[in-house]
Design a protein around this motif. Structure first.
Motif, PDB file in Angstrom:
ATOM      1  N   ASN A 219       1.023  -1.030   0.073  1.00 33.47           N
ATOM      2  CA  ASN A 219       0.072  -0.038   0.040  1.00 33.47           C
ATOM      3  C   ASN A 219       0.948   1.306   0.137  1.00 33.47           C
ATOM      4  O   ASN A 219       0.570   2.098  -0.650  1.00 33.47           O
ATOM      5  N   ARG A 220       2.001   1.113   0.574  1.00 32.07           N
ATOM      6  CA  ARG A 220       2.871   2.380   0.693  1.00 32.07           C
ATOM      7  C   ARG A 220       3.542   2.522  -0.582  1.00 32.07           C
ATOM      8  O   ARG A 220       3.548   3.724  -1.066  1.00 32.07           O
ATOM      9  N   GLN A 221       3.747   1.525  -1.366  1.00 34.77           N
ATOM     10  CA  GLN A 221       4.402   1.600  -2.611  1.00 34.77           C
ATOM     11  C   GLN A 221       3.227   2.114  -3.590  1.00 34.77           C
ATOM     12  O   GLN A 221       3.887   3.021  -4.280  1.00 34.77           O
ATOM     13  N   GLN A 222       2.292   1.661  -3.538  1.00 38.62           N
ATOM     14  CA  GLN A 222       1.147   2.220  -4.409  1.00 38.62           C
ATOM     15  C   GLN A 222       0.861   3.818  -4.305  1.00 38.62           C
ATOM     16  O   GLN A 222       0.727   4.326  -4.961  1.00 38.62           O
ATOM     17  N   LEU A 223       0.924   3.991  -2.822  1.00 38.09           N
ATOM     18  CA  LEU A 223       0.622   5.530  -2.522  1.00 38.09           C
ATOM     19  C   LEU A 223       1.696   6.373  -3.242  1.00 38.09           C
ATOM     20  O   LEU A 223       1.466   7.134  -3.776  1.00 38.09           O
ATOM     21  N   GLU A 224       3.106   5.897  -3.008  1.00 36.38           N
ATOM     22  CA  GLU A 224       4.142   6.527  -3.467  1.00 36.38           C
ATOM     23  C   GLU A 224       3.824   6.724  -5.207  1.00 36.38           C
ATOM     24  O   GLU A 224       4.410   7.633  -5.804  1.00 36.38           O
ATOM     25  N   LYS A 225       3.721   5.638  -5.913  1.00 27.33           N
ATOM     26  CA  LYS A 225       3.449   5.631  -7.176  1.00 27.33           C
ATOM     27  C   LYS A 225       2.399   6.598  -7.737  1.00 27.33           C
ATOM     28  O   LYS A 225       2.517   7.322  -8.533  1.00 27.33           O
ATOM     29  N   MET A 226       1.188   6.688  -6.820  1.00 28.17           N
ATOM     30  CA  MET A 226       0.271   7.671  -7.161  1.00 28.17           C
ATOM     31  C   MET A 226       0.676   9.179  -6.941  1.00 28.17           C
ATOM     32  O   MET A 226       0.043   9.768  -7.836  1.00 28.17           O
ATOM     33  N   ARG A 227       1.441   9.368  -5.913  1.00 28.67           N
ATOM     34  CA  ARG A 227       1.659  10.667  -5.761  1.00 28.67           C
ATOM     35  C   ARG A 227       2.671  11.132  -6.939  1.00 28.67           C
ATOM     36  O   ARG A 227       2.707  12.344  -7.101  1.00 28.67           O
ATOM     37  N   GLY A 228       3.307  10.261  -7.506  1.00 30.28           N
ATOM     38  CA  GLY A 228       4.289  10.644  -8.641  1.00 30.28           C
ATOM     39  C   GLY A 228       3.266  10.725 -10.057  1.00 30.28           C
ATOM     40  O   GLY A 228       3.999  11.305 -10.762  1.00 30.28           O
ATOM     41  N   GLU A 229       2.212  10.426 -10.195  1.00 29.55           N
ATOM     42  CA  GLU A 229       1.652  10.286 -11.413  1.00 29.55           C
ATOM     43  C   GLU A 229       1.144  11.599 -11.375  1.00 29.55           C
ATOM     44  O   GLU A 229       0.604  12.465 -10.348  1.00 29.55           O
ATOM     45  N   LEU A 230       0.630  12.087 -12.395  1.00 25.43           N
ATOM     46  CA  LEU A 230       0.069  13.473 -13.081  1.00 25.43           C
ATOM     47  C   LEU A 230      -1.501  13.101 -12.494  1.00 25.43           C
ATOM     48  O   LEU A 230      -2.118  12.298 -12.903  1.00 25.43           O
ATOM     49  N   ASN A 231      -1.950  14.094 -11.861  1.00 23.48           N
ATOM     50  CA  ASN A 231      -3.390  14.244 -11.733  1.00 23.48           C
ATOM     51  C   ASN A 231      -3.876  15.196 -12.657  1.00 23.48           C
ATOM     52  O   ASN A 231      -4.091  16.248 -12.714  1.00 23.48           O
ATOM     53  N   ILE A 232      -4.700  14.226 -13.415  1.00 20.56           N
ATOM     54  CA  ILE A 232      -5.384  14.993 -14.731  1.00 20.56           C
ATOM     55  C   ILE A 232      -6.675  15.593 -14.052  1.00 20.56           C
ATOM     56  O   ILE A 232      -7.051  16.899 -14.744  1.00 20.56           O
ATOM     57  N   LEU A 233      -7.277  15.575 -12.990  1.00 16.35           N
ATOM     58  CA  LEU A 233      -8.468  16.199 -12.485  1.00 16.35           C
ATOM     59  C   LEU A 233      -8.113  17.376 -12.304  1.00 16.35           C
ATOM     60  O   LEU A 233      -9.021  18.274 -12.140  1.00 16.35           O
ATOM     61  N   GLN A 234      -6.895  17.849 -11.638  1.00 19.85           N
ATOM     62  CA  GLN A 234      -6.702  19.065 -11.179  1.00 19.85           C
ATOM     63  C   GLN A 234      -6.510  20.003 -12.670  1.00 19.85           C
ATOM     64  O   GLN A 234      -7.077  21.158 -12.344  1.00 19.85           O
ATOM     65  N   TRP A 235      -6.411  19.462 -13.669  1.00 13.58           N
ATOM     66  CA  TRP A 235      -6.492  20.273 -14.765  1.00 13.58           C
ATOM     67  C   TRP A 235      -8.002  21.006 -15.035  1.00 13.58           C
ATOM     68  O   TRP A 235      -8.106  22.084 -15.675  1.00 13.58           O
ATOM     69  N   PHE A 236      -9.058  20.246 -14.839  1.00 14.48           N
ATOM     70  CA  PHE A 236     -10.313  20.351 -15.141  1.00 14.48           C
ATOM     71  C   PHE A 236     -11.009  21.277 -14.012  1.00 14.48           C
ATOM     72  O   PHE A 236     -11.928  21.736 -14.127  1.00 14.48           O
ATOM     73  N   ARG A 237     -10.353  21.118 -12.806  1.00 14.44           N
ATOM     74  CA  ARG A 237     -10.893  21.673 -11.576  1.00 14.44           C
ATOM     75  C   ARG A 237     -10.513  23.275 -11.618  1.00 14.44           C
ATOM     76  O   ARG A 237      -9.296  23.465 -11.521  1.00 14.44           O
ATOM     77  N   ARG A 238     -11.250  24.131 -11.130  1.00 12.46           N
ATOM     78  CA  ARG A 238     -10.721  25.502 -11.178  1.00 12.46           C
ATOM     79  C   ARG A 238     -10.575  25.635  -9.785  1.00 12.46           C
ATOM     80  O   ARG A 238     -11.092  25.466  -8.661  1.00 12.46           O
ATOM     81  N   SER A 239      -9.458  26.491  -9.505  1.00 11.61           N
ATOM     82  CA  SER A 239      -8.952  27.219  -8.172  1.00 11.61           C
ATOM     83  C   SER A 239      -9.903  28.198  -7.738  1.00 11.61           C
ATOM     84  O   SER A 239     -10.375  29.103  -8.394  1.00 11.61           O
ATOM     85  N   THR A 240     -10.525  27.890  -6.558  1.00 14.74           N
ATOM     86  CA  THR A 240     -11.558  28.935  -5.898  1.00 14.74           C
ATOM     87  C   THR A 240     -10.667  29.846  -4.999  1.00 14.74           C
ATOM     88  O   THR A 240     -11.228  30.609  -4.364  1.00 14.74           O
ATOM     89  N   ARG A 241      -9.351  29.774  -4.742  1.00 15.90           N
ATOM     90  CA  ARG A 241      -8.663  30.315  -3.780  1.00 15.90           C
ATOM     91  C   ARG A 241      -8.611  32.022  -4.348  1.00 15.90           C
ATOM     92  O   ARG A 241      -8.355  32.026  -5.429  1.00 15.90           O
ATOM     93  N   ILE A 242      -8.736  32.686  -3.412  1.00 14.34           N
ATOM     94  CA  ILE A 242      -8.454  34.166  -3.637  1.00 14.34           C
ATOM     95  C   ILE A 242      -7.064  34.766  -3.231  1.00 14.34           C
ATOM     96  O   ILE A 242      -6.687  34.348  -2.244  1.00 14.34           O
TER      97      ILE A 242
END
Length: 76
Positions: free
Chosen positions: A53-76
């Motif tokens: 599980n730790r190895q999979q988590l590190e692998k997922m952290r290193g991958e590109l997060n495509i959903l962030q491209w579509f999500r708009r930042s609401t921070r001001i």
């Protein structure tokens, strides 16, 4: 009638009591050994699963997060 009860139901000889005691002690010992070995197997499985599980988590952290491209930042 209660005076005759010891004659009707004789007391068990001490040798039989010792035999049953030895049998019970042996049985408890083997049950304890089995319980501990099962616990060791569970601990090994848990460590292996946690490592995977730790190895999979590190692998997922290193991958590109495509959903962030579509999500708009609401921070001001």
């Amino acid at each position: 009638m209660s005076k005759n009860l010891p004659y009707i139901i004789p007391a068990t000889p001490p040798e039989i009591d010792e035999t049953f005691g030895a049998h019970q002690t042996t049985r408890q010992f083997y049950q304890e050994v089995q319980t501990r070995s099962e616990f060791d197997l569970y601990c090994q499985w848990y460590r292996t699963t946690a490592k995977q599980n730790r190895q999979q988590l590190e692998k997922m952290r290193g991958e590109l997060n495509i959903l962030q491209w579509f999500r708009r930042s609401t921070r001001i």
